[in-house]
Write a protein that holds these residues in place. Structure first.
Motif: not given
Length: 172
Positions: A122-130, A155-159, A163-165
């Protein structure tokens, strides 16, 4: 079956098109049934969202026509659906997690190294997927699952947001 409404509607509409061999009476009946179809089975935004969540329906003509008529894109529509149908569930889940100590509900705590790895990422990844990037990545998929509910359950981890929607909308 909720995601199939637009597909069924398209099949019914195709059956109501005039054929050169139709008599005047048959043409008249088809015309009245076609008008009734728009009243009895109108295309609603939630129907379009459900169809968008089924990758096999990506190129459905009525889906594209709806998006053009509403002057929106699939990404914008799915984004609004996420806000409307998942936003409150996501906020509730995060407030529940914040107010309850880890493991209090019987959940197994992750190994300490997994938590440390997650914190470092969480600290070092450039950008979390929006959310929009997640929607765009989903829209780029080229597949047609036989069972869309089973596919979304994997597909919970990928999307995560979509996946909640999908659980909310496709459960209808």
């Amino acid at each position: 079956t909720f995601s199939l409404i637009l597909l069924f509607r398209a099949a019914i509409g195709a059956g109501l098109t005039d054929l050169p061999t139709d008599s005047d009476m048959v043409k008249s009946v088809k015309k009245r049934m076609s008008r009734a179809l728009n009243v009895r089975l109108p295309i609603a935004e939630l129907n379009v969202v459900a169809a968008l969540l089924d990758p096999s329906q990506r190129n459905l003509a009525s889906l594209q026509e709806y998006l053009l008529a509403e002057e929106t894109t699939a990404v914008d529509l799915l984004s609004r659906a996420l806000d409307k149908h998942v936003g409150t569930a996501r906020q509730q889940a995060s407030s529940d997690a914040a107010g309850e100590p880890s493991g209090a509900s019987g959940d197994i705590c992750p190994a300490p190294w997994k938590k440390a790895k997650h914190d470092l990422l969480l600290k070092h990844v450039n950008a979390m997927p929006t959310r929009d990037r997640e929607i765009q990545q989903f829209r780029c998929l080229s597949l047609a699952p036989d069972d869309v509910l089973s596919w979304w359950s994997t597909q919970g981890e990928t999307f995560p947001k979509l996946s909640m929607l999908a659980r909310v909308v496709l459960a209808i």
